[in-house]
Scaffold this motif. Sequence first.
Motif, PDB file in Angstrom:
ATOM      1  N   TYR A  68       0.854  -1.181   0.000  1.00  0.00           N
ATOM      2  CA  TYR A  68       0.000   0.000   0.000  1.00  0.00           C
ATOM      3  C   TYR A  68       0.888   1.229   0.000  1.00  0.00           C
ATOM      4  O   TYR A  68       2.096   1.136   0.202  1.00  0.00           O
ATOM      5  CB  TYR A  68      -0.913   0.007   1.239  1.00  0.00           C
ATOM      6  CG  TYR A  68      -0.128  -0.031   2.520  1.00  0.00           C
ATOM      7  CD1 TYR A  68       0.305   1.144   3.116  1.00  0.00           C
ATOM      8  CD2 TYR A  68       0.225  -1.234   3.096  1.00  0.00           C
ATOM      9  CE1 TYR A  68       1.075   1.109   4.263  1.00  0.00           C
ATOM     10  CE2 TYR A  68       0.990  -1.271   4.244  1.00  0.00           C
ATOM     11  CZ  TYR A  68       1.407  -0.098   4.822  1.00  0.00           C
ATOM     12  OH  TYR A  68       2.164  -0.129   5.949  1.00  0.00           O
ATOM     13  N   ILE A  70       2.625   4.109   1.608  1.00  0.00           N
ATOM     14  CA  ILE A  70       3.031   4.393   2.986  1.00  0.00           C
ATOM     15  C   ILE A  70       2.816   5.883   3.218  1.00  0.00           C
ATOM     16  O   ILE A  70       3.624   6.696   2.823  1.00  0.00           O
ATOM     17  CB  ILE A  70       4.503   4.052   3.208  1.00  0.00           C
ATOM     18  CG1 ILE A  70       4.790   2.639   2.801  1.00  0.00           C
ATOM     19  CG2 ILE A  70       4.898   4.287   4.653  1.00  0.00           C
ATOM     20  CD1 ILE A  70       6.248   2.301   2.804  1.00  0.00           C
ATOM     21  N   ASN A  73      -0.270   6.274   8.517  1.00  0.00           N
ATOM     22  CA  ASN A  73      -0.248   4.991   9.194  1.00  0.00           C
ATOM     23  C   ASN A  73       0.253   5.136  10.620  1.00  0.00           C
ATOM     24  O   ASN A  73       0.832   6.148  10.987  1.00  0.00           O
ATOM     25  CB  ASN A  73       0.583   3.960   8.431  1.00  0.00           C
ATOM     26  CG  ASN A  73       2.034   4.346   8.323  1.00  0.00           C
ATOM     27  OD1 ASN A  73       2.633   4.807   9.280  1.00  0.00           O
ATOM     28  ND2 ASN A  73       2.619   4.166   7.155  1.00  0.00           N
ATOM     29  N   TYR A  75       2.154   2.456  13.642  1.00  0.00           N
ATOM     30  CA  TYR A  75       2.761   1.147  13.728  1.00  0.00           C
ATOM     31  C   TYR A  75       3.316   0.883  15.119  1.00  0.00           C
ATOM     32  O   TYR A  75       3.616   1.806  15.869  1.00  0.00           O
ATOM     33  CB  TYR A  75       3.847   0.953  12.665  1.00  0.00           C
ATOM     34  CG  TYR A  75       4.927   2.000  12.669  1.00  0.00           C
ATOM     35  CD1 TYR A  75       6.099   1.807  13.379  1.00  0.00           C
ATOM     36  CD2 TYR A  75       4.777   3.179  11.958  1.00  0.00           C
ATOM     37  CE1 TYR A  75       7.092   2.755  13.384  1.00  0.00           C
ATOM     38  CE2 TYR A  75       5.761   4.135  11.958  1.00  0.00           C
ATOM     39  CZ  TYR A  75       6.927   3.924  12.672  1.00  0.00           C
ATOM     40  OH  TYR A  75       7.904   4.870  12.678  1.00  0.00           O
ATOM     41  N   GLN A  86      -2.798   0.958   8.456  1.00  0.00           N
ATOM     42  CA  GLN A  86      -2.807   1.888   7.332  1.00  0.00           C
ATOM     43  C   GLN A  86      -4.216   2.422   7.188  1.00  0.00           C
ATOM     44  O   GLN A  86      -5.169   1.664   7.133  1.00  0.00           O
ATOM     45  CB  GLN A  86      -2.359   1.156   6.076  1.00  0.00           C
ATOM     46  CG  GLN A  86      -2.032   2.026   4.901  1.00  0.00           C
ATOM     47  CD  GLN A  86      -3.232   2.579   4.173  1.00  0.00           C
ATOM     48  OE1 GLN A  86      -3.281   3.774   3.959  1.00  0.00           O
ATOM     49  NE2 GLN A  86      -4.184   1.771   3.797  1.00  0.00           N
ATOM     50  N   ASN A  88      -5.042   5.313   5.022  1.00  0.00           N
ATOM     51  CA  ASN A  88      -4.993   6.338   3.985  1.00  0.00           C
ATOM     52  C   ASN A  88      -6.360   6.589   3.362  1.00  0.00           C
ATOM     53  O   ASN A  88      -6.709   7.709   3.051  1.00  0.00           O
ATOM     54  CB  ASN A  88      -3.981   5.927   2.915  1.00  0.00           C
ATOM     55  CG  ASN A  88      -3.500   7.105   2.111  1.00  0.00           C
ATOM     56  OD1 ASN A  88      -3.524   8.230   2.567  1.00  0.00           O
ATOM     57  ND2 ASN A  88      -3.042   6.843   0.913  1.00  0.00           N
TER      58      ASN A  88
END
Length: 131
Positions: A68, A70, A73, A75, A86, A88
Motif C-alpha cells: 500500500y 506508505i 499509518n 505502527y 494503514q 490512507n
Amino acid sequence: VQTDFWAYNPSINQWTAKKKLPGNVSRFMYSVNGLGHVYSDVNFNYKHYAYNQSVDEWQIFDEVIPPYVIDLNSYVKIDNSIYVLQYNSGVPELFEFKPLVATWDRLPYRGGKRFLPVFFNVGNMIYLGSG
C-alpha cells in the motif's frame, strides 16, 4: 526537503551529524536487530534502506515494498514483527511486516472508518480506538 540525519545522546545532551538520509521523504521507520530501517522515496519510487550505526552507513536492505502507499499509518513493534495500521483511505487495513524474512501479511481488521486513531501496544496486545 531536508536529508540531514542526526544522533542524539541524552546522557550528555549532544547531537551529532551522521551520514545523510538517502531519498527524499521517509515514510516508514523502525528498528530491529541493531539496524534502523527507513522506507524513502523519490517521486513515489520507494526504496528500503537500513542504517548501520557502527559504520555510519546506509545501504539498500531489500526490494520488498509494502502492499500500500506508505502515508497515513501507525505502527507498533512486537518481538521481530512490525504491525502497521494503514488508514490512507479512511477504512483501516492491518498488516504485519516480518523484516527478518522481508514479508508482508494482511491481517483481519474489525471496526469502521477512522482517521488518526489511537494505536499502540502493551506487551503482546495491540490496542486501537478513537479516530
